[in-house]
Write a protein that holds these residues in place. Structure first.
Motif, PDB file in Angstrom:
ATOM      1  N   THR A  20      58.107  12.958  40.224  1.00 16.67           N
ATOM      2  CA  THR A  20      56.806  13.446  39.800  1.00 16.67           C
ATOM      3  C   THR A  20      56.450  14.658  40.647  1.00 16.67           C
ATOM      4  N   ARG A  21      55.480  15.440  40.171  1.00 19.62           N
ATOM      5  CA  ARG A  21      55.059  16.599  40.948  1.00 19.62           C
ATOM      6  C   ARG A  21      54.528  16.160  42.313  1.00 19.62           C
ATOM      7  N   ALA A  22      53.797  15.042  42.344  1.00 14.55           N
ATOM      8  CA  ALA A  22      53.268  14.554  43.618  1.00 14.55           C
ATOM      9  C   ALA A  22      54.397  14.197  44.576  1.00 14.55           C
ATOM     10  N   GLU A  23      55.434  13.540  44.069  1.00 14.76           N
ATOM     11  CA  GLU A  23      56.579  13.196  44.910  1.00 14.76           C
ATOM     12  C   GLU A  23      57.318  14.455  45.380  1.00 14.76           C
ATOM     13  N   PHE A  24      57.444  15.405  44.489  1.00 16.98           N
ATOM     14  CA  PHE A  24      58.120  16.656  44.822  1.00 16.98           C
ATOM     15  C   PHE A  24      57.391  17.395  45.939  1.00 16.98           C
TER      16      PHE A  24
END
Length: 353
Positions: free
Chosen positions: A227-231
């Protein structure tokens, strides 16, 4: 892990530093620099011991990057991109991809770079669209370092199927938006136009912009789809690593200020350097503190370069004294691998420096 640090210090002192001004003047990194880094075992630092790495504590890794950056920013800036690929391969569920490339990446016989900048902004600059058997990439990879030097490139793009989640910047949207990261050969391909960039410093890093229109990548090249948050969370440690560039420049300036016969300003710079390093380390545990700490490190690099210019006088502007290069490298750290929040902190800090 003192042995790894000692090897890094030897490479910095014996190989990188003596050639730093020539690298800057010619915009060319000698092949021997990369061989020396590989021979010292400095390409596999991000790999766990079970996958061939030396199991270097992160604190030592930071010390290595800072040491090398203080010797030759151009070489270090190019080499440091490699570790993002090693981490990606070490953690991927694509075991075939890992088995094909990781061992050579750890040895440094395969060199790697990254292209993250297209996926980070909101909205993104580089998109990945699902097609039969793989992905189509479109947009721009704004800053790609090592073109013509590295063999493989880890490219990250935003998944176009999650475009609706990018309509605003709510945290929930970050949980839905996804990033596609693929490992591809670092060479011209159909749908890719390469634009060399002229950098004020570290120009030998061969940094380019890639304009992408229908770059086809197969599923077997996919490293991860976070996810963008994880990235973004995974990039947090990278902000700390990039701070090593500023610390390395500041440390080299302090050493040269002392050599110029100004021990008191040199001591003051070293005290500020220790404080900047501590603040960056604190930012690892408290993400809210990192932008200010990262900004302060670059502000210190600029101040250290200015102090060196004053300490050496006209030699800084006539001839090829390292002060000329270091002033541009300090400015480079103000914007390289920057984020909007770091820029805001710098704009607040610099007028009152």
């Amino acid at each position: 892990m003192g042995d790894v640090l000692d090897r890094a210090r030897d490479v910095a002192a014996d190989v990188l530093l003596p050639a730093a001004d020539e690298v800057d003047a010619t915009a060319t990194i000698p092949e021997g620099h990369f061989r020396a880094l590989a021979d010292a075992g400095l390409y596999g630092l991000a790999a766990p011991s079970g996958l061939g790495g030396p199991e270097v504590p992160f604190e030592d890794f930071l010390g290595i990057v800072e040491t090398l950056a203080g010797a030759c920013l151009t070489t270090t800036f190019t080499w440091m991109q490699h570790h993002g690929v090693v981490r990606g391969l070490a953690g991927t569920t694509n075991t075939a991809l890992r088995e094909r490339h990781l061992a050579d990446a750890v040895r440094g016989t395969t060199r790697c770079g990254v292209a993250f900048a297209g996926a980070i902004p909101q909205p993104p600059k580089l998109w990945a669209t699902r097609v039969d058997g793989g992905w189509r990439l479109d947009g721009v990879a704004p800053l790609v370092t090592g073109w013509g030097i590295v063999d493989l490139l880890l490219v990250s793009a935003r998944d176009a199927a999650t475009a609706d989640a990018d309509a605003d910047t709510d945290d929930d949207d970050d949980d839905r938006a996804r990033v596609v990261s693929v490992l591809v050969p670092a060479r011209a391909a159909r749908g890719v136009t390469v634009h060399p960039l002229d950098l004020a410093a570290a120009n030998g890093s061969r940094t380019v912009r890639l304009d992408v229109d229908g770059w086809s990548v197969r599923d077997d090249a996919v490293v991860a789809t976070p996810t963008r948050a994880e990235f973004l969370a995974a990039r947090h440690a990278g902000v700390r690593v990039n701070g090593c560039l500023a610390l390395g420049v500041a440390g080299r300036c302090a050493a040269l200020v002392e050599e110029a016969g100004e021990p008191e300003p040199a001591a003051a710079l070293r005290k500020a350097l220790d404080a900047a390093r501590d603040d960056l380390d604190a930012g690892l545990a408290d993400a809210a503190r990192m932008p200010a700490a990262r900004a302060a490190a670059s502000e210190l690099a600029v101040r250290a370069a200015a102090t060196l210019t004053v300490a050496v006088g006209s030699r800084a502007i006539v001839g090829r004294h390292p002060a000329r290069r270091l002033a541009r490298e300090a400015a480079f750290t103000l914007v390289a691998a920057g984020r909007p929040e770091i820029r805001s902190e710098l704009l607040d800090a610099l007028p009152g420096s």
